[in-house]
Enzyme design. Structure first.
Site, PDB file in Angstrom:
ATOM      1  N   HIS A  18     105.277  99.367  19.223  1.00 30.84           N
ATOM      2  CA  HIS A  18     106.395  98.541  18.280  1.00 30.84           C
ATOM      3  C   HIS A  18     105.585  98.577  16.916  1.00 30.84           C
ATOM      4  O   HIS A  18     106.242  98.716  15.901  1.00 30.84           O
ATOM      5  CB  HIS A  18     106.531  97.023  18.854  1.00 30.84           C
ATOM      6  CG  HIS A  18     107.247  96.840  20.069  1.00 30.84           C
ATOM      7  ND1 HIS A  18     106.591  96.022  21.190  1.00 30.84           N
ATOM      8  CD2 HIS A  18     108.488  97.528  20.604  1.00 30.84           C
ATOM      9  CE1 HIS A  18     107.407  95.956  22.134  1.00 30.84           C
ATOM     10  NE2 HIS A  18     108.630  97.004  21.874  1.00 30.84           N
ATOM     11  N   LYS A  42     117.669  87.825  30.670  1.00 24.71           N
ATOM     12  CA  LYS A  42     116.521  88.370  30.911  1.00 24.71           C
ATOM     13  C   LYS A  42     115.374  87.008  30.992  1.00 24.71           C
ATOM     14  O   LYS A  42     115.685  86.038  30.120  1.00 24.71           O
ATOM     15  CB  LYS A  42     115.909  89.149  30.042  1.00 24.71           C
ATOM     16  CG  LYS A  42     115.904  90.594  30.259  1.00 24.71           C
ATOM     17  CD  LYS A  42     115.333  91.433  29.280  1.00 24.71           C
ATOM     18  CE  LYS A  42     115.652  92.930  29.113  1.00 24.71           C
ATOM     19  NZ  LYS A  42     115.281  93.833  28.389  1.00 24.71           N
ATOM     20  N   ARG A  90     110.571 106.997  22.958  1.00 20.53           N
ATOM     21  CA  ARG A  90     109.601 107.532  23.890  1.00 20.53           C
ATOM     22  C   ARG A  90     109.594 108.721  24.471  1.00 20.53           C
ATOM     23  O   ARG A  90     110.290 109.825  24.111  1.00 20.53           O
ATOM     24  CB  ARG A  90     108.897 106.297  24.785  1.00 20.53           C
ATOM     25  CG  ARG A  90     108.114 105.334  24.009  1.00 20.53           C
ATOM     26  CD  ARG A  90     107.964 104.209  24.744  1.00 20.53           C
ATOM     27  NE  ARG A  90     109.319 103.937  25.544  1.00 20.53           N
ATOM     28  CZ  ARG A  90     109.542 102.486  26.173  1.00 20.53           C
ATOM     29  NH1 ARG A  90     108.406 101.776  26.476  1.00 20.53           N
ATOM     30  NH2 ARG A  90     110.692 102.285  26.720  1.00 20.53           N
TER      31      ARG A  90
HETATM   32  O1  PNS Z   1     113.437  96.038  23.584  1.00 21.68           O
HETATM   33  P1  PNS Z   1     114.782  96.312  24.254  1.00 21.68           P
HETATM   34  O2  PNS Z   1     114.795  95.254  25.437  1.00 21.68           O
HETATM   35  O3  PNS Z   1     114.762  97.658  24.573  1.00 21.68           O
HETATM   36  O4  PNS Z   1     115.941  95.985  23.328  1.00 21.68           O
HETATM   37  C1  PNS Z   1     117.106  96.209  23.730  1.00 21.68           C
HETATM   38  C2  PNS Z   1     118.278  95.449  22.707  1.00 21.68           C
HETATM   39  C3  PNS Z   1     117.890  93.876  22.471  1.00 21.68           C
HETATM   40  C4  PNS Z   1     118.315  96.300  21.392  1.00 21.68           C
HETATM   41  C5  PNS Z   1     119.615  95.693  23.234  1.00 21.68           C
HETATM   42  O5  PNS Z   1     119.878  95.102  24.438  1.00 21.68           O
HETATM   43  C6  PNS Z   1     120.597  94.802  22.093  1.00 21.68           C
HETATM   44  O6  PNS Z   1     120.878  95.439  21.176  1.00 21.68           O
HETATM   45  N1  PNS Z   1     120.988  93.559  22.821  1.00 21.68           N
HETATM   46  C7  PNS Z   1     121.964  92.834  22.142  1.00 21.68           C
HETATM   47  C8  PNS Z   1     123.449  92.728  22.720  1.00 21.68           C
HETATM   48  C9  PNS Z   1     124.242  94.261  22.542  1.00 21.68           C
HETATM   49  O7  PNS Z   1     124.592  94.259  21.436  1.00 21.68           O
HETATM   50  N2  PNS Z   1     124.651  94.886  23.377  1.00 21.68           N
HETATM   51  C10 PNS Z   1     125.391  96.395  23.224  1.00 21.68           C
HETATM   52  C11 PNS Z   1     124.309  97.233  22.968  1.00 21.68           C
HETATM   53  S1  PNS Z   1     125.159  98.726  23.303  1.00 21.68           S
END
Ligand code: PNS
Length: 164
Positions: A18, A42, A90
């Site tokens: 990150h 989560k 990644r």
């Molecule tokens: O670090 P992560 O867990 O891979 O991040 C994932 C994240 C938080 C970016 C994704 O789950 C997200 O955007 N969540 C918010 C809800 C949302 O908008 N969902 C639709 C995305 S297609």
């Protein structure tokens, strides 16, 4: 006009992967908003406050803002008036998930674009979940996360293991 990107994620906890994306993001964007997702589904290891503190210890306030968001990322981005989402890529295994998210986000709001940055080779296999798993069994995560995160992981798991 200042170019701003939102770098969203769980950051549970912040890894050197990150850190590298934020650092490199700052070469392309004037400001990066690190947006910690509040995900009720989560169960995080670290609280929002702890996760924010990790990011704050690594980056000053000038060009990196730390924020949290609930609900849809595109709604948050629109609220903040930002049209670029920054994500790290990644291994190939990330690709499908990231492609799905980027496409879904574009479907929801086509004024918002996702920009991907390739993770450095060094961080290719680094993920917060693996870091937590390794640390929970007493494995070393030195060099994979910032030193203060490593310290907090050791403390967290020694507390948990003592409670059991
Ligand atoms: O670090 P992560 O867990 O891979 O991040 C994932 C994240 C938080 C970016 C994704 O789950 C997200 O955007 N969540 C918010 C809800 C949302 O908008 N969902 C639709 C995305 S297609």
């Amino acid at each position: 006009m200042a170019r701003t990107a939102i770098y969203p994620g769980s950051f549970d906890p912040l890894t050197n992967g990150h850190v590298s994306i934020i650092e490199r993001g700052l070469r392309v964007f004037d400001r990066v908003i690190v947006a910690i997702a509040i995900n009720i589904r989560k169960e995080p290891l670290f609280s929002i406050e702890e996760r924010s503190e990790f990011i704050r210890r690594e980056f000053g306030k000038e060009r990196v803002e730390i924020d949290t968001f609930e609900g849809l990322l595109v709604d948050y981005a629109a609220e903040r008036g930002v049209s670029v989402i920054l994500r790290g890529l990644r291994a190939v295994s990330d690709f499908e998930y990231e492609l799905q998210m980027a496409n879904m986000n574009r479907k929801l709001d086509d004024t918002i674009d996702t920009v991907f940055m390739m993770t450095e080779e060094r961080d290719f296999y680094v993920s917060s979940s693996l870091v937590k798993e390794v640390a929970s069994f007493g494995g070393k995560v030195e060099g994979i996360v910032p030193a203060f995160v490593e310290q907090r992981l050791v403390e967290k798991f020694s507390d948990t293991n003592q409670e059991e």
